[in-house]
Design a protein around this motif. Sequence first.
Motif, PDB file in Angstrom:
ATOM      1  N   VAL A  81      45.797 -10.818 -27.688  1.00 34.34           N
ATOM      2  CA  VAL A  81      44.918 -10.898 -26.521  1.00 34.34           C
ATOM      3  C   VAL A  81      44.301  -9.536 -26.226  1.00 34.34           C
ATOM      4  CG1 VAL A  81      44.827 -11.342 -24.036  1.00 34.34           C
ATOM      5  CG2 VAL A  81      46.136 -12.861 -25.534  1.00 34.34           C
ATOM      6  N   GLN A  82      45.096  -8.483 -26.317  1.00 38.02           N
ATOM      7  CA  GLN A  82      44.581  -7.140 -26.046  1.00 38.02           C
ATOM      8  C   GLN A  82      43.487  -6.756 -27.044  1.00 38.02           C
ATOM      9  OE1 GLN A  82      45.082  -5.456 -23.504  1.00 38.02           O
ATOM     10  NE2 GLN A  82      47.125  -5.702 -22.676  1.00 38.02           N
ATOM     11  N   SER A  83      43.693  -7.047 -28.311  1.00 37.97           N
ATOM     12  CA  SER A  83      42.690  -6.723 -29.329  1.00 37.97           C
ATOM     13  C   SER A  83      41.393  -7.481 -29.060  1.00 37.97           C
ATOM     14  CB  SER A  83      43.220  -7.078 -30.727  1.00 37.97           C
ATOM     15  OG  SER A  83      44.339  -6.306 -31.051  1.00 37.97           O
ATOM     16  N   PHE A  84      41.526  -8.753 -28.697  1.00 37.03           N
ATOM     17  CA  PHE A  84      40.340  -9.546 -28.399  1.00 37.03           C
ATOM     18  C   PHE A  84      39.620  -8.996 -27.178  1.00 37.03           C
ATOM     19  CE2 PHE A  84      38.136 -12.881 -26.126  1.00 37.03           C
ATOM     20  CZ  PHE A  84      37.359 -13.439 -27.118  1.00 37.03           C
ATOM     21  N   ALA A  85      40.375  -8.638 -26.137  1.00 34.66           N
ATOM     22  CA  ALA A  85      39.768  -8.119 -24.910  1.00 34.66           C
ATOM     23  C   ALA A  85      38.958  -6.862 -25.188  1.00 34.66           C
ATOM     24  CB  ALA A  85      40.859  -7.828 -23.876  1.00 34.66           C
ATOM     25  N   ILE A  86      39.511  -5.981 -25.986  1.00 39.47           N
ATOM     26  CA  ILE A  86      38.817  -4.729 -26.313  1.00 39.47           C
ATOM     27  C   ILE A  86      37.522  -5.029 -27.064  1.00 39.47           C
ATOM     28  CG2 ILE A  86      38.955  -2.640 -27.718  1.00 39.47           C
ATOM     29  CD1 ILE A  86      41.957  -2.576 -27.043  1.00 39.47           C
ATOM     30  N   ALA A  87      37.611  -5.890 -28.088  1.00 37.10           N
ATOM     31  CA  ALA A  87      36.420  -6.223 -28.877  1.00 37.10           C
ATOM     32  C   ALA A  87      35.371  -6.924 -28.026  1.00 37.10           C
ATOM     33  CB  ALA A  87      36.820  -7.105 -30.064  1.00 37.10           C
ATOM     34  N   CYS A  88      35.813  -7.804 -27.146  1.00 36.15           N
ATOM     35  CA  CYS A  88      34.902  -8.558 -26.296  1.00 36.15           C
ATOM     36  C   CYS A  88      34.136  -7.630 -25.360  1.00 36.15           C
ATOM     37  CB  CYS A  88      35.695  -9.588 -25.501  1.00 36.15           C
ATOM     38  SG  CYS A  88      34.697 -10.614 -24.418  1.00 36.15           S
ATOM     39  N   VAL A  89      34.846  -6.748 -24.684  1.00 32.43           N
ATOM     40  CA  VAL A  89      34.201  -5.852 -23.721  1.00 32.43           C
ATOM     41  C   VAL A  89      33.315  -4.833 -24.434  1.00 32.43           C
ATOM     42  CG1 VAL A  89      34.627  -4.110 -21.956  1.00 32.43           C
ATOM     43  CG2 VAL A  89      35.975  -6.188 -22.002  1.00 32.43           C
ATOM     44  N   GLN A  90      33.713  -4.405 -25.615  1.00 29.65           N
ATOM     45  CA  GLN A  90      32.868  -3.485 -26.376  1.00 29.65           C
ATOM     46  C   GLN A  90      31.516  -4.124 -26.689  1.00 29.65           C
ATOM     47  OE1 GLN A  90      35.412  -2.471 -29.718  1.00 29.65           O
ATOM     48  NE2 GLN A  90      35.557  -0.374 -29.007  1.00 29.65           N
ATOM     49  N   ARG A  91      31.555  -5.391 -27.082  1.00 27.23           N
ATOM     50  CA  ARG A  91      30.295  -6.047 -27.425  1.00 27.23           C
ATOM     51  C   ARG A  91      29.416  -6.215 -26.188  1.00 27.23           C
ATOM     52  NH1 ARG A  91      29.221 -11.907 -30.444  1.00 27.23           N
ATOM     53  NH2 ARG A  91      26.974 -11.932 -30.017  1.00 27.23           N
ATOM     54  N   VAL A  92      30.019  -6.609 -25.076  1.00 29.25           N
ATOM     55  CA  VAL A  92      29.248  -6.736 -23.835  1.00 29.25           C
ATOM     56  C   VAL A  92      28.630  -5.399 -23.452  1.00 29.25           C
ATOM     57  CG1 VAL A  92      29.428  -7.187 -21.360  1.00 29.25           C
ATOM     58  CG2 VAL A  92      30.578  -8.698 -22.978  1.00 29.25           C
ATOM     59  N   ARG A  93      29.431  -4.349 -23.545  1.00 26.17           N
ATOM     60  CA  ARG A  93      28.937  -3.021 -23.172  1.00 26.17           C
ATOM     61  C   ARG A  93      27.779  -2.599 -24.067  1.00 26.17           C
ATOM     62  NH1 ARG A  93      29.704   1.888 -25.054  1.00 26.17           N
ATOM     63  NH2 ARG A  93      31.311   1.189 -26.502  1.00 26.17           N
ATOM     64  N   ARG A  94      27.899  -2.847 -25.374  1.00 28.87           N
ATOM     65  CA  ARG A  94      26.821  -2.469 -26.293  1.00 28.87           C
ATOM     66  C   ARG A  94      25.550  -3.247 -25.991  1.00 28.87           C
ATOM     67  NH1 ARG A  94      31.042  -2.496 -30.231  1.00 28.87           N
ATOM     68  NH2 ARG A  94      30.447  -4.601 -30.859  1.00 28.87           N
ATOM     69  N   THR A  95      25.704  -4.526 -25.674  1.00 32.55           N
ATOM     70  CA  THR A  95      24.533  -5.344 -25.355  1.00 32.55           C
ATOM     71  C   THR A  95      23.831  -4.819 -24.112  1.00 32.55           C
ATOM     72  OG1 THR A  95      25.562  -7.305 -26.337  1.00 32.55           O
ATOM     73  CG2 THR A  95      23.739  -7.673 -24.793  1.00 32.55           C
ATOM     74  N   LEU A  96      24.591  -4.563 -23.057  1.00 26.85           N
ATOM     75  CA  LEU A  96      24.001  -4.059 -21.817  1.00 26.85           C
ATOM     76  C   LEU A  96      23.376  -2.686 -22.024  1.00 26.85           C
ATOM     77  CD1 LEU A  96      26.726  -5.152 -19.228  1.00 26.85           C
ATOM     78  CD2 LEU A  96      24.521  -6.241 -19.683  1.00 26.85           C
ATOM     79  N   ALA A  97      24.062  -1.840 -22.775  1.00 27.66           N
ATOM     80  CA  ALA A  97      23.525  -0.497 -23.035  1.00 27.66           C
ATOM     81  C   ALA A  97      22.188  -0.585 -23.763  1.00 27.66           C
ATOM     82  CB  ALA A  97      24.534   0.309 -23.849  1.00 27.66           C
ATOM     83  N   ARG A  98      22.111  -1.482 -24.736  1.00 22.99           N
ATOM     84  CA  ARG A  98      20.874  -1.638 -25.499  1.00 22.99           C
ATOM     85  C   ARG A  98      19.753  -2.187 -24.637  1.00 22.99           C
ATOM     86  NH1 ARG A  98      22.643  -5.104 -28.909  1.00 22.99           N
ATOM     87  NH2 ARG A  98      21.736  -6.950 -27.906  1.00 22.99           N
ATOM     88  N   GLU A  99      20.066  -3.176 -23.810  1.00 23.86           N
ATOM     89  CA  GLU A  99      19.034  -3.847 -23.035  1.00 23.86           C
ATOM     90  C   GLU A  99      18.485  -3.006 -21.891  1.00 23.86           C
ATOM     91  OE1 GLU A  99      17.565  -6.749 -23.771  1.00 23.86           O
ATOM     92  OE2 GLU A  99      18.752  -6.629 -25.612  1.00 23.86           O
ATOM     93  N   ILE A 100      19.334  -2.174 -21.287  1.00 26.13           N
ATOM     94  CA  ILE A 100      18.847  -1.380 -20.151  1.00 26.13           C
ATOM     95  C   ILE A 100      18.552   0.064 -20.540  1.00 26.13           C
ATOM     96  CG2 ILE A 100      20.170  -2.823 -18.559  1.00 26.13           C
ATOM     97  CD1 ILE A 100      22.042  -0.492 -18.147  1.00 26.13           C
TER      98      ILE A 100
END
Length: 374
Positions: free
Chosen positions: A269-288
């Motif tokens: 679960v911890q590994s998934f959480a880290i990967a999930c939030v990293q992807r969200v962060r990268r998407t938001l960083a790219r878009e804004i």
Amino acid sequence: MTDREAKFSDHALEAWLSQQQPDLLDSVIDVEAGLREILLQSRHDAMVDSLDAVIDVEAGLAAVLPPAPGPATDGHRATRSARQRREFLSVERLLMSVSPHRRIALRGHPEVLLGYEALEGLRKIEHYMRESFQCAGQLGDLLTSHHAIDFDLALSLSLKFEHTIQITREYCSEICAFVRKSIAYELLCAVRDVQTFATNLSRSVAQASEYAHACDTARKRNKRLRTGEGTRARQVSRELAYHFDQALAKTRRLTEDLPSIMLRGEGGVQSFAIACVQRVRRTLAREIGHHRFPTLSLEEFREFLDNFTMSDLRDAALEGIDLGGVRWSVHQTLWPEAVEVDDLKARSDETFPGSGIYVIRSGTAMVRDFAGLL
């Protein structure tokens, strides 16, 4: 040997030992390995002793943040890191730094929507894993107790343990597509292993419980028999007692593996959480356009996408945007002219009476001009 020779030999030996001591220590004592063993054992013991602890997703997510700078070994790097931390010191500052038009548009971005759903699913996974940990901790204490075991309670806990893990696995399957296959596979395997273990443990507890009740029934029956009538009954009781001992021993052997199997599930679960939030962060960083966009918790992510209580949306493009969950203010949120505030209020829920802060209900339409708005 003369006194002079002996004295010379003692000095030579002492000098040689002084010279060789560092090398001898390095070759015999691996300080780093020793420290690793101490820390590893310490972490293991702490986790084993706290099976009833909750899964701290935020602690896991903290692993994706850059480490704090060390003592002034690199002044420029320390200053730059401090400046980056101040850039998004709070989610309030983040809201001010990104325009409401940009944020409302992100609600229609496919990857952002997937990320939101994944984080929502992760929160549900966290909830059921927490329940699983609590059941596992109580079950472990009960089955390893030196006192008489309440098998009815043990069976109830084992069935609840199995049920919560099954629900957890279902939620995992629903959101695994959001991360790369290796991380998804790791999570599914970890949770699958916990579920398999929970099923085996539940069956073992059920078997031990059946024998325990059978033994109790046999003892009560034997007390009612007259002398000479209980030979066969006593033999049956001995056989039942033997099978009960075997079932209980098997159950306790399984119980010994509870800490390690639960840690495996937590790790997935911890590994998934880290990967999930990293992807969200990268998407938001790219878009804004913020390359150092911060890692957000689920609550902060919701705040970023949902909070428009002080926003001017008069020129925002709302067509095709899902506004379910948007929080807005009667007094401070400004909407396009096509939006009827009274109609919008009727399709929203006030956070508490008199607050003037509303949350738009999912699945409701606001205005005819915005086809598919919600």
